[in-house]
Design a protein around this motif. Structure first.
Motif, PDB file in Angstrom:
ATOM      1  N   ALA A   1     -45.996 -17.370 -46.600  1.00  0.00           N
ATOM      2  CA  ALA A   1     -46.909 -18.391 -47.132  1.00  0.00           C
ATOM      3  C   ALA A   1     -46.945 -18.217 -48.647  1.00  0.00           C
ATOM      4  O   ALA A   1     -47.089 -17.090 -49.151  1.00  0.00           O
ATOM      5  CB  ALA A   1     -48.305 -18.228 -46.547  1.00  0.00           C
ATOM      6  N   LYS A   2     -46.785 -19.329 -49.357  1.00  0.00           N
ATOM      7  CA  LYS A   2     -46.812 -19.290 -50.823  1.00  0.00           C
ATOM      8  C   LYS A   2     -47.912 -20.222 -51.313  1.00  0.00           C
ATOM      9  O   LYS A   2     -47.927 -21.407 -50.995  1.00  0.00           O
ATOM     10  CB  LYS A   2     -45.456 -19.696 -51.402  1.00  0.00           C
ATOM     11  N   ILE A   3     -48.835 -19.675 -52.097  1.00  0.00           N
ATOM     12  CA  ILE A   3     -49.955 -20.445 -52.660  1.00  0.00           C
ATOM     13  C   ILE A   3     -49.810 -20.406 -54.167  1.00  0.00           C
ATOM     14  O   ILE A   3     -49.751 -19.322 -54.766  1.00  0.00           O
ATOM     15  CB  ILE A   3     -51.319 -19.849 -52.234  1.00  0.00           C
ATOM     16  N   THR A   4     -49.734 -21.582 -54.786  1.00  0.00           N
ATOM     17  CA  THR A   4     -49.568 -21.647 -56.233  1.00  0.00           C
ATOM     18  C   THR A   4     -50.684 -22.473 -56.862  1.00  0.00           C
ATOM     19  O   THR A   4     -51.169 -23.447 -56.276  1.00  0.00           O
ATOM     20  CB  THR A   4     -48.204 -22.247 -56.614  1.00  0.00           C
ATOM     21  N   ALA A   5     -51.095 -22.079 -58.058  1.00  0.00           N
ATOM     22  CA  ALA A   5     -52.096 -22.790 -58.856  1.00  0.00           C
ATOM     23  C   ALA A   5     -51.915 -22.341 -60.302  1.00  0.00           C
ATOM     24  O   ALA A   5     -51.186 -21.376 -60.575  1.00  0.00           O
ATOM     25  CB  ALA A   5     -53.504 -22.493 -58.360  1.00  0.00           C
ATOM     26  N   SER A   6     -52.595 -23.034 -61.207  1.00  0.00           N
ATOM     27  CA  SER A   6     -52.461 -22.653 -62.615  1.00  0.00           C
ATOM     28  C   SER A   6     -53.603 -21.780 -63.110  1.00  0.00           C
ATOM     29  O   SER A   6     -53.534 -21.217 -64.202  1.00  0.00           O
ATOM     30  CB  SER A   6     -52.369 -23.910 -63.491  1.00  0.00           C
ATOM     31  N   GLY A   7     -54.677 -21.677 -62.320  1.00  0.00           N
ATOM     32  CA  GLY A   7     -55.821 -20.890 -62.770  1.00  0.00           C
ATOM     33  C   GLY A   7     -56.822 -20.635 -61.667  1.00  0.00           C
ATOM     34  O   GLY A   7     -56.592 -20.970 -60.489  1.00  0.00           O
ATOM     35  N   LYS A   8     -57.956 -20.050 -62.044  1.00  0.00           N
ATOM     36  CA  LYS A   8     -58.946 -19.569 -61.092  1.00  0.00           C
ATOM     37  C   LYS A   8     -59.390 -20.630 -60.100  1.00  0.00           C
ATOM     38  O   LYS A   8     -59.342 -20.416 -58.875  1.00  0.00           O
ATOM     39  CB  LYS A   8     -60.168 -19.011 -61.846  1.00  0.00           C
ATOM     40  N   ASN A   9     -59.856 -21.780 -60.586  1.00  0.00           N
ATOM     41  CA  ASN A   9     -60.397 -22.767 -59.659  1.00  0.00           C
ATOM     42  C   ASN A   9     -59.351 -23.250 -58.668  1.00  0.00           C
ATOM     43  O   ASN A   9     -59.639 -23.438 -57.482  1.00  0.00           O
ATOM     44  CB  ASN A   9     -61.009 -23.936 -60.428  1.00  0.00           C
ATOM     45  N   GLY A  10     -58.108 -23.436 -59.131  1.00  0.00           N
ATOM     46  CA  GLY A  10     -57.055 -23.845 -58.219  1.00  0.00           C
ATOM     47  C   GLY A  10     -56.835 -22.827 -57.112  1.00  0.00           C
ATOM     48  O   GLY A  10     -56.697 -23.190 -55.934  1.00  0.00           O
ATOM     49  N   PHE A  11     -56.826 -21.540 -57.460  1.00  0.00           N
ATOM     50  CA  PHE A  11     -56.650 -20.505 -56.442  1.00  0.00           C
ATOM     51  C   PHE A  11     -57.853 -20.441 -55.496  1.00  0.00           C
ATOM     52  O   PHE A  11     -57.692 -20.253 -54.286  1.00  0.00           O
ATOM     53  CB  PHE A  11     -56.404 -19.144 -57.088  1.00  0.00           C
ATOM     54  N   LEU A  12     -59.054 -20.603 -56.038  1.00  0.00           N
ATOM     55  CA  LEU A  12     -60.241 -20.581 -55.180  1.00  0.00           C
ATOM     56  C   LEU A  12     -60.222 -21.736 -54.185  1.00  0.00           C
ATOM     57  O   LEU A  12     -60.572 -21.563 -53.007  1.00  0.00           O
ATOM     58  CB  LEU A  12     -61.506 -20.636 -56.036  1.00  0.00           C
ATOM     59  N   TYR A  13     -59.816 -22.915 -54.632  1.00  0.00           N
ATOM     60  CA  TYR A  13     -59.746 -24.062 -53.716  1.00  0.00           C
ATOM     61  C   TYR A  13     -58.645 -23.859 -52.682  1.00  0.00           C
ATOM     62  O   TYR A  13     -58.804 -24.228 -51.505  1.00  0.00           O
ATOM     63  CB  TYR A  13     -59.506 -25.356 -54.495  1.00  0.00           C
TER      64      TYR A  13
ATOM     65  N   TYR B   1     -49.978 -10.793 -55.076  1.00  0.00           N
ATOM     66  CA  TYR B   1     -50.511 -11.713 -56.075  1.00  0.00           C
ATOM     67  C   TYR B   1     -49.816 -11.504 -57.423  1.00  0.00           C
ATOM     68  O   TYR B   1     -49.371 -10.408 -57.767  1.00  0.00           O
ATOM     69  CB  TYR B   1     -52.029 -11.556 -56.226  1.00  0.00           C
ATOM     70  N   ASP B   2     -49.751 -12.593 -58.162  1.00  0.00           N
ATOM     71  CA  ASP B   2     -49.122 -12.615 -59.480  1.00  0.00           C
ATOM     72  C   ASP B   2     -49.921 -11.728 -60.448  1.00  0.00           C
ATOM     73  O   ASP B   2     -51.157 -11.762 -60.468  1.00  0.00           O
ATOM     74  CB  ASP B   2     -49.105 -14.059 -59.992  1.00  0.00           C
ATOM     75  N   SER B   3     -49.227 -10.960 -61.256  1.00  0.00           N
ATOM     76  CA  SER B   3     -49.910 -10.081 -62.218  1.00  0.00           C
ATOM     77  C   SER B   3     -50.685 -10.871 -63.265  1.00  0.00           C
ATOM     78  O   SER B   3     -51.547 -10.315 -63.954  1.00  0.00           O
ATOM     79  CB  SER B   3     -48.894  -9.175 -62.911  1.00  0.00           C
ATOM     80  N   PHE B   4     -50.402 -12.178 -63.395  1.00  0.00           N
ATOM     81  CA  PHE B   4     -51.094 -13.008 -64.381  1.00  0.00           C
ATOM     82  C   PHE B   4     -52.411 -13.587 -63.856  1.00  0.00           C
ATOM     83  O   PHE B   4     -53.121 -14.276 -64.588  1.00  0.00           O
ATOM     84  CB  PHE B   4     -50.189 -14.159 -64.836  1.00  0.00           C
ATOM     85  N   LEU B   5     -52.741 -13.322 -62.613  1.00  0.00           N
ATOM     86  CA  LEU B   5     -53.975 -13.877 -62.048  1.00  0.00           C
ATOM     87  C   LEU B   5     -55.212 -13.223 -62.675  1.00  0.00           C
ATOM     88  O   LEU B   5     -55.194 -12.042 -63.037  1.00  0.00           O
ATOM     89  CB  LEU B   5     -54.007 -13.673 -60.534  1.00  0.00           C
TER      90      LEU B   5
END
Length: 554
Positions: free
Chosen positions: A120-132, A51-55
């Motif tokens: 597998a690569k999962i990208t989002a800009s923030g919490k809700n995007g990652f949760l979805y 996981y990205d350190s910025f998460l």
């Protein structure tokens, strides 16, 4: 010649089988905006999580939880660690394992999933995007992942695919009435779990009613010591009879904070409802001076709408309202506070000297489709709205708040059909569509024995099943310019006739899943036929694995 024909037929059949294989359909609910299934699969068993350190902490915790679940179920250990040497732009060919990477170019609730045979690569800009994204990713896994039991023999691989997804509406709500029948802390959390799994992001929590006050207010302890309990409960259509059993319960402020935090970690904002100036009999029973007559009052043992409401001609009533809202705002960080405003009879105001004096003081008159008493309620709504605005909050009210004059900035929840929402959007008010004709989950779903037993009193002539809800289009009859005011859609669970979790989930599922697709997916990208396939192919099995009751069949 014959051999040539046979060879040609074999080639055609082979090509057909390959085409069918390439057309593998996923069982994701709500249906994503864009899905492309490719050849091959990715072995999830033993794959390392990076996981990205910025998460944020909530996203990292959710990722670690999924890794733990897969490890336990598959019997193969995989690590969870900060990703190094990669970012959202790194090609998949250079990766090995599962990566959760931040991409600031994506919208707040948008996500992308890319799966090839090695990564597998999962990208989002923030919490809700990652949760979805995690919710969708989990639906690609064997159903055994939901059971919490070892399943070493399951096929621990997922199809190679690309999913690009974001919601149609920003407000995707579910409501639960805990005032008529009380659901404890763990029951509420379990309710939130299943709602979060289908990307719902608002929990409208109905906490006060004629039949019970459920939230601790430290300045007014009698609200829970007296108002949280009733002498009995109506159990048949005869409103003059009840079972004679004391019933009640409430949430302490500590428990409220616990649930708000729990919901936030699921990507859900809790919106409390303190219904006023009607539906306040439990408060009147606690503090009789709040009423027009001074009582005596009792917490109601019957369903329906009481004529006994707050006396809004007295300044002491507003002092009470504001003190309650002070504590509510401390408990709930939500931008919105729901103030009800529905089903407020005006009979007592018509006779009350204090209310009539206030009407005269304000110069309120009958006319333009509203009575002076209706305008008195507008005065209440306006004062509460102004008070909450001073705290940086906005109000939501049921569509009755449109009767008379409504202040700029209020949000209307359209429940008496869609007419109120259509009117409000044309007037420039934000709207949440929640019409009884589609979105009331206490309404019966059919004519089976169980349908008639659970929620049998609502409504008598028509069934409101998942197919009916799935056909709802929130933009119907909305002018193109006014569609920007439709914030979203909400399903409502009223609990007069829903007494326990068994009945709750029978009434909720599969309408919850149908609601999620109406809220999330563009109309042209979903169909009821496909929804039925997904429910029968996977999601009823998920509910079985998780132990949720549901109404079988579609």
């Amino acid at each position: 010649m014959r051999k040539t024909i046979i060879a040609a037929v074999c080639l055609i059949l082979g090509a057909s089988l390959q085409a069918k294989k390439a057309e593998t359909k996923l069982n994701i609910i709500p249906e994503p905006q864009s899905v492309s299934v490719n050849k091959g699969s990715f072995k999830i068993k033993g794959a390392n999580f990076n996981y990205d350190s910025f998460l944020d902490a909530a996203s990292v915790a959710a990722i670690a939880k999924l890794a733990d679940d897969i490890n336990f179920a598959s019997g193969k250990t995989s690590s969870v660690a900060v990703a190094t040497g990669v970012n959202s732009g790194t090609p998949l060919e250079a990766m090995k394992g599962i990566y959760f990477l931040k991409d600031a170019t994506l919208d707040k609730e948008e996500y992308r999933i890319e799966i090839v045979s090695n990564a597998a690569k999962i990208t989002a800009s923030g919490k809700n995007g990652f949760l979805y994204a995690l919710s969708t990713f989990k639906q690609l896994l064997p159903v055994e992942i939901f059971s919490g039991k070892p399943a070493y023999g399951a096929k621990w691989s997922i199809p190679c695919c690309t999913i690009q997804d974001k919601p149609r509406f920003p407000y995707r709500g579910i409501h639960l009435d805990c005032a008529r029948h009380f659901f404890g802390v763990e029951a509420v959390k379990r309710f939130l779990d299943v709602c979060a799994a289908y990307k719902i992001n608002r929990f409208h929590w109905h906490l006060t009613e004629d039949q019970g006050w459920r939230v601790e207010i430290k300045k007014y302890p009698e609200l829970t010591e007296t108002g949280a309990f009733r002498a009995g409960t109506q159990t048949t259509k005869d409103r003059d009879k009840h079972d004679g059993k004391r019933y009640g319960g409430y949430y302490t402020q500590e428990q409220i904070r616990e649930i708000v935090e729990y919901a936030d970690n699921l990507g859900i904002t809790v919106i409390p409802e303190i219904d006023l100036p009607g539906h306040m009999l439990a408060a009147l029973a606690s503090y009789p001076w709040l009423g027009c007559t001074g009582g005596p009052y009792q917490v109601w043992t019957r369903w329906g709408v009481s004529d006994q409401v707050l006396c809004v001609g007295k300044e002491s009533t507003f002092e009470f309202i504001f003190n309650v809202l002070d504590e509510i705002c401390e408990l709930f960080p939500s931008e919105y506070i729901h103030i009800g405003g529905d089903e407020c009879p005006k009979k007592e105001w018509e006779k009350c000297p204090a209310c009539q004096a206030k009407i005269a003081e304000l110069g309120l008159k009958d006319g333009d489709g509203a009575t002076k008493e209706q305008r008195l309620q507008n005065y209440v709504t306006g004062r509460v709205q102004d008070y909450l605005a001073g705290k940086g909050r906005k109000i939501i009210g049921w569509d009755e708040i449109l009767e008379g004059d409504l202040g700029e900035g209020a949000t209307v929840m359209s429940w008496r059909g869609t007419k109120g929402g259509i009117q409000a959007s044309k007037m420039g008010f934000d709207v949440i569509m929640s019409p009884t004709t589609y979105c009331y989950f206490d309404y019966k779903q059919g004519a089976t024995e169980e349908d008639l037993k659970v929620g049998a009193a609502y409504p008598p002539k028509k069934s409101y099943d998942a197919r009916n809800l799935y056909g709802f289009e929130p933009y119907d009859e909305i002018d193109a310019e006014a569609t920007k005011h439709i914030l979203g859609v909400q399903g409502n669970v009223w609990t007069e006739w829903i007494r326990n979790e068994y009945e709750l989930y029978y009434m909720l599922i599969p309408r919850l899943q149908a609601l999620s697709e109406v809220q999330w997916t563009e109309p042209g990208k979903r169909s009821y036929e496909n929804f039925t396939r997904k429910m029968e192919g996977l999601h009823f099995k998920i509910m079985d694995a998780l132990g949720y009751n549901y109404r079988p069949g579609l």
